[in-house]
Design a protein around this motif. Structure first.
Motif, PDB file in Angstrom:
ATOM      1  N   ALA A  55       0.827  -1.208   0.000  1.00  0.00           N
ATOM      2  CA  ALA A  55       0.000   0.000   0.000  1.00  0.00           C
ATOM      3  C   ALA A  55       0.861   1.256   0.000  1.00  0.00           C
ATOM      4  CB  ALA A  55      -0.931  -0.004   1.213  1.00  0.00           C
ATOM      5  N   LEU A  56       1.996   1.214   0.715  1.00  0.00           N
ATOM      6  CA  LEU A  56       2.913   2.354   0.716  1.00  0.00           C
ATOM      7  C   LEU A  56       3.421   2.630  -0.704  1.00  0.00           C
ATOM      8  CD1 LEU A  56       5.108   1.652   3.892  1.00  0.00           C
ATOM      9  CD2 LEU A  56       3.191   3.259   3.682  1.00  0.00           C
ATOM     10  N   ILE A  57       3.763   1.570  -1.415  1.00  0.00           N
ATOM     11  CA  ILE A  57       4.265   1.731  -2.782  1.00  0.00           C
ATOM     12  C   ILE A  57       3.147   2.207  -3.700  1.00  0.00           C
ATOM     13  CG2 ILE A  57       5.267   0.517  -4.755  1.00  0.00           C
ATOM     14  CD1 ILE A  57       6.658  -1.346  -2.717  1.00  0.00           C
ATOM     15  N   PHE A  58       1.964   1.617  -3.552  1.00  0.00           N
ATOM     16  CA  PHE A  58       0.823   2.052  -4.370  1.00  0.00           C
ATOM     17  C   PHE A  58       0.548   3.537  -4.196  1.00  0.00           C
ATOM     18  CE2 PHE A  58      -3.771   2.961  -3.649  1.00  0.00           C
ATOM     19  CZ  PHE A  58      -4.080   3.264  -4.972  1.00  0.00           C
ATOM     20  N   ASN A  59       0.489   4.004  -2.941  1.00  0.00           N
ATOM     21  CA  ASN A  59       0.205   5.421  -2.705  1.00  0.00           C
ATOM     22  C   ASN A  59       1.310   6.309  -3.269  1.00  0.00           C
ATOM     23  OD1 ASN A  59      -1.260   7.688  -1.404  1.00  0.00           O
ATOM     24  ND2 ASN A  59       0.605   7.804  -0.183  1.00  0.00           N
ATOM     25  N   GLN A  98      12.411   4.108   0.687  1.00  0.00           N
ATOM     26  CA  GLN A  98      13.558   3.699   1.505  1.00  0.00           C
ATOM     27  C   GLN A  98      14.319   4.913   1.999  1.00  0.00           C
ATOM     28  OE1 GLN A  98      14.790   0.676   2.397  1.00  0.00           O
ATOM     29  NE2 GLN A  98      14.135  -0.872   0.936  1.00  0.00           N
ATOM     30  N   ASN A  99      14.594   5.855   1.098  1.00  0.00           N
ATOM     31  CA  ASN A  99      15.358   7.049   1.465  1.00  0.00           C
ATOM     32  C   ASN A  99      14.607   7.884   2.498  1.00  0.00           C
ATOM     33  OD1 ASN A  99      17.434   6.384  -0.293  1.00  0.00           O
ATOM     34  ND2 ASN A  99      16.606   7.580  -1.980  1.00  0.00           N
ATOM     35  N   SER A 100      13.307   8.001   2.321  1.00  0.00           N
ATOM     36  CA  SER A 100      12.495   8.748   3.272  1.00  0.00           C
ATOM     37  C   SER A 100      12.516   8.080   4.644  1.00  0.00           C
ATOM     38  CB  SER A 100      11.058   8.857   2.765  1.00  0.00           C
ATOM     39  OG  SER A 100      10.228   9.479   3.709  1.00  0.00           O
ATOM     40  N   PHE A 101      12.405   6.770   4.649  1.00  0.00           N
ATOM     41  CA  PHE A 101      12.442   6.015   5.906  1.00  0.00           C
ATOM     42  C   PHE A 101      13.775   6.200   6.620  1.00  0.00           C
ATOM     43  CE2 PHE A 101      13.675   2.048   8.070  1.00  0.00           C
ATOM     44  CZ  PHE A 101      12.681   1.989   9.045  1.00  0.00           C
ATOM     45  N   LEU A 102      14.871   6.081   5.885  1.00  0.00           N
ATOM     46  CA  LEU A 102      16.199   6.208   6.486  1.00  0.00           C
ATOM     47  C   LEU A 102      16.450   7.621   7.010  1.00  0.00           C
ATOM     48  CD1 LEU A 102      18.274   4.096   3.922  1.00  0.00           C
ATOM     49  CD2 LEU A 102      17.653   3.458   6.258  1.00  0.00           C
ATOM     50  N   SER A 103      15.940   8.621   6.311  1.00  0.00           N
ATOM     51  CA  SER A 103      16.130  10.000   6.776  1.00  0.00           C
ATOM     52  C   SER A 103      15.369  10.250   8.072  1.00  0.00           C
ATOM     53  CB  SER A 103      15.683  10.990   5.696  1.00  0.00           C
ATOM     54  OG  SER A 103      14.280  10.961   5.517  1.00  0.00           O
ATOM     55  N   ARG A 104      14.225   9.588   8.237  1.00  0.00           N
ATOM     56  CA  ARG A 104      13.450   9.750   9.472  1.00  0.00           C
ATOM     57  C   ARG A 104      14.167   9.157  10.671  1.00  0.00           C
ATOM     58  NH1 ARG A 104       9.141   8.183   6.130  1.00  0.00           N
ATOM     59  NH2 ARG A 104       8.948   6.176   7.186  1.00  0.00           N
ATOM     60  N   LEU A 105      15.033   8.183  10.445  1.00  0.00           N
ATOM     61  CA  LEU A 105      15.796   7.592  11.540  1.00  0.00           C
ATOM     62  C   LEU A 105      16.747   8.599  12.171  1.00  0.00           C
ATOM     63  CD1 LEU A 105      16.707   4.065  10.070  1.00  0.00           C
ATOM     64  CD2 LEU A 105      14.822   4.661  11.604  1.00  0.00           C
ATOM     65  N   SER A 117       5.207   1.120 -14.918  1.00  0.00           N
ATOM     66  CA  SER A 117       6.505   0.727 -15.465  1.00  0.00           C
ATOM     67  C   SER A 117       7.401   0.199 -14.349  1.00  0.00           C
ATOM     68  CB  SER A 117       7.170   1.926 -16.147  1.00  0.00           C
ATOM     69  OG  SER A 117       7.566   2.888 -15.179  1.00  0.00           O
ATOM     70  N   GLN A 118       8.367  -0.613 -14.732  1.00  0.00           N
ATOM     71  CA  GLN A 118       9.329  -1.106 -13.747  1.00  0.00           C
ATOM     72  C   GLN A 118      10.116   0.052 -13.130  1.00  0.00           C
ATOM     73  OE1 GLN A 118      10.200  -3.869 -12.182  1.00  0.00           O
ATOM     74  NE2 GLN A 118       8.496  -5.012 -13.082  1.00  0.00           N
ATOM     75  N   ARG A 119      10.334   1.089 -13.927  1.00  0.00           N
ATOM     76  CA  ARG A 119      11.048   2.240 -13.382  1.00  0.00           C
ATOM     77  C   ARG A 119      10.222   2.929 -12.298  1.00  0.00           C
ATOM     78  NH1 ARG A 119      13.864   7.273 -16.732  1.00  0.00           N
ATOM     79  NH2 ARG A 119      14.630   8.354 -14.858  1.00  0.00           N
ATOM     80  N   GLU A 120       8.922   3.120 -12.553  1.00  0.00           N
ATOM     81  CA  GLU A 120       8.046   3.703 -11.526  1.00  0.00           C
ATOM     82  C   GLU A 120       8.074   2.851 -10.262  1.00  0.00           C
ATOM     83  OE1 GLU A 120       4.174   5.862 -13.346  1.00  0.00           O
ATOM     84  OE2 GLU A 120       4.458   3.799 -14.044  1.00  0.00           O
ATOM     85  N   PHE A 121       7.982   1.559 -10.431  1.00  0.00           N
ATOM     86  CA  PHE A 121       7.944   0.622  -9.310  1.00  0.00           C
ATOM     87  C   PHE A 121       9.224   0.703  -8.484  1.00  0.00           C
ATOM     88  CE2 PHE A 121       8.567  -3.878  -7.840  1.00  0.00           C
ATOM     89  CZ  PHE A 121       7.544  -3.888  -6.896  1.00  0.00           C
ATOM     90  N   GLN A 122      10.379   0.611  -9.144  1.00  0.00           N
ATOM     91  CA  GLN A 122      11.661   0.610  -8.434  1.00  0.00           C
ATOM     92  C   GLN A 122      11.996   1.987  -7.866  1.00  0.00           C
ATOM     93  OE1 GLN A 122      13.207  -2.052  -7.616  1.00  0.00           O
ATOM     94  NE2 GLN A 122      12.020  -3.454  -8.913  1.00  0.00           N
ATOM     95  N   ASP A 123      11.704   3.056  -8.620  1.00  0.00           N
ATOM     96  CA  ASP A 123      11.991   4.404  -8.122  1.00  0.00           C
ATOM     97  C   ASP A 123      11.167   4.729  -6.884  1.00  0.00           C
ATOM     98  OD1 ASP A 123      13.831   4.800 -10.103  1.00  0.00           O
ATOM     99  OD2 ASP A 123      12.628   6.213 -11.284  1.00  0.00           O
ATOM    100  N   THR A 124       9.939   4.246  -6.855  1.00  0.00           N
ATOM    101  CA  THR A 124       9.088   4.481  -5.682  1.00  0.00           C
ATOM    102  C   THR A 124       9.629   3.733  -4.477  1.00  0.00           C
ATOM    103  OG1 THR A 124       7.136   4.808  -7.072  1.00  0.00           O
ATOM    104  CG2 THR A 124       6.748   4.263  -4.766  1.00  0.00           C
ATOM    105  N   LYS A 125      10.066   2.503  -4.679  1.00  0.00           N
ATOM    106  CA  LYS A 125      10.693   1.753  -3.584  1.00  0.00           C
ATOM    107  C   LYS A 125      11.900   2.510  -3.029  1.00  0.00           C
ATOM    108  CE  LYS A 125       9.679  -3.190  -4.106  1.00  0.00           C
ATOM    109  NZ  LYS A 125      10.292  -4.523  -4.270  1.00  0.00           N
ATOM    110  N   LYS A 126      12.752   3.008  -3.927  1.00  0.00           N
ATOM    111  CA  LYS A 126      13.957   3.725  -3.491  1.00  0.00           C
ATOM    112  C   LYS A 126      13.601   4.995  -2.745  1.00  0.00           C
ATOM    113  CE  LYS A 126      16.912   2.040  -7.271  1.00  0.00           C
ATOM    114  NZ  LYS A 126      17.626   2.426  -8.535  1.00  0.00           N
ATOM    115  N   ALA A 127      12.600   5.715  -3.244  1.00  0.00           N
ATOM    116  CA  ALA A 127      12.193   6.958  -2.589  1.00  0.00           C
ATOM    117  C   ALA A 127      11.639   6.692  -1.187  1.00  0.00           C
ATOM    118  CB  ALA A 127      11.145   7.675  -3.440  1.00  0.00           C
TER     119      ALA A 127
END
Length: 411
Positions: free
Chosen positions: A264-268, A347-354, A335-345
């Motif tokens: 759901a996080l990736i979908f949103n 991840q980066n947001s999660f790590l910055s919150r730490l 697209s696979q790019r949308e899918f992977q770029d969203t995962k990376k974004a």
């Protein structure tokens, strides 16, 4: 009372919070936010806001605030103190002990007179809150979002703004608020959370001095489940505005850390939650039909909202594009790019919150509410494990329930 200590050398600050957790009650929404403001402004030891500020300044510029938030069906009042860790200050004394004393004085020793909150301080905070509530109408983006929720949620505690209503505020007296305060101290689940380079045993000893009697853990439901409406509700409002607001609410029964949550996080993110989402790229960039177009996911209330700022005459065109973007995701047109770029974004947001002490504290409270902790490694592993098909599956759970449109055609 429960104590959670997170010893860490990651930050040069110490953060202490006392959280009061209660079931959400529509009749208490305004009381709770007013109570938070009254407790933050003064206490018996520091009877004015100036006295509070001077005491915090003495403690090397410490910070103190009392906030209120709604998490699904839980209502949380959070008293937070943060300061520079004493280990980094010469001759600072025991700041952790001083912090617990200050919190004890602020929360448990309020400024009262004859069985009621001090009238002067009470009236000042009541006036300030009333001014804020009335000012919301001038913030059209916020006003539209709140109007959408008012039209979508059938439960009054969910449809009412988290800061309450002016009608409720007008009726609250110093005596009534003090009686509500005593009820909170007697019945709310109370959690003490400490994070920083601290000694756990010292924190335990200091927390034990707080005048809290034993009580049960929060027994109410945590997640709110809105019943499905048979027909889409459309609400139109006319005001003298220069920019229209088209907001949509979708039932989305995927809850925090439950099945499908990470998908759901990736979908949103793909739909409208990130800067390069389908809503942003297609409604704003390609079609140039919106000043902004975003989506947000409330995983404690099981719904997704879409917010847009548009020209009035473009309502139907914008709504058509929004509908198409959601349909495309449901049909697997990602697209696979949308899918992977969203995962990376994500991840980066999660790590910055730490790296944020306040976010770490918020996460600890959520872990307490859900009675489950997920490590940073486990969170990333679960997100990375989401498949393309999982995103399509959760997207198909969305169901449009409410449309709210604020336009400038004044009759």
């Amino acid at each position: 009372m429960n104590l959670t200590v997170t010893p860490t050398k990651q930050f040069k600050t110490t953060r202490i919070a006392i959280a009061l957790i209660a079931p959400l009650d529509s009749r208490a929404l305004t009381k709770r936010i007013l109570l938070a403001n009254v407790l933050e402004a003064a206490s018996a030891h520091f009877p004015t806001q100036k006295a509070v500020a001077e005491k915090l300044s003495e403690m090397y510029g410490a910070g103190f605030g009392v906030t209120v938030e709604r998490r699904g069906d839980a209502h949380i009042m959070n008293c937070v103190f943060d300061s520079v860790n004493e280990r980094y200050l010469p001759d600072a004394g025991n700041l952790v002990s001083a912090a617990f004393t200050f919190l004890k004085q602020s929360l448990f020793e309020p400024l009262i007179s004859d069985g009621a909150f001090d009238r002067e301080s009470f009236e000042r905070q009541k006036k300030n809150l009333g001014s804020y509530i009335r000012s919301v109408r001038d913030d059209k983006q916020l006003y539209a979002a709140l109007s959408l929720q008012k039209n979508y949620f059938t439960d009054e505690a969910q449809s009412t703004p988290s800061f309450g209503t002016y009608e409720q505020l007008r009726e609250i007296t110093p005596t009534e608020l003090y009686e509500y305060y005593l009820k909170c101290l007697a019945n709310d689940q109370i959690e003490v959370v400490v994070a920083g380079n601290v000694d756990e045993q010292e924190c335990l000893a200091l927390a034990s001095t707080l005048p809290v009697k034993p009580r049960r853990l929060y027994q109410g439901p945590l997640f709110y489940n809105q019943e499905r409406q048979q027909a889409v509700y459309e609400g139109n409002e006319h005001q003298a505005v220069v920019q229209g607001k088209l907001d949509l609410a979708y039932k989305f029964p995927v809850y925090y850390r439950k099945e499908g949550y990470y998908a759901a996080l990736i979908f949103n993110g793909i739909f409208g939650g990130l800067p390069l989402s389908k809503l942003f790229m297609n409604v704003r960039e390609r079609a140039s039909l919106a000043y902004y177009a975003t989506s947000s996911y409330d995983s404690f209330r099981g719904f997704i909202s879409v917010q847009t700022g548009i020209q009035f005459q473009n309502k139907e065109a914008v709504q058509t594009i929004i509908t198409k973007q959601l349909a495309d995701i449901k049909n697997g047109e990602i697209s696979q790019r949308e899918f992977q770029d969203t995962k990376k974004a994500l991840q980066n947001s999660f790590l910055s919150r730490l790296d944020s002490p306040s976010n770490n504290l918020d996460q600890t409270l959520v872990d307490i509410l859900t009675r489950k902790h997920v490590s940073a490694y486990e969170w990333q592993a679960k997100l990375n494990a989401v498949r393309f098909e999982d995103v399509i599956e959760v997207a198909r759970k969305t169901e449009l329930q409410t449309i709210y449109f604020l336009d400038g055609e004044v009759n």
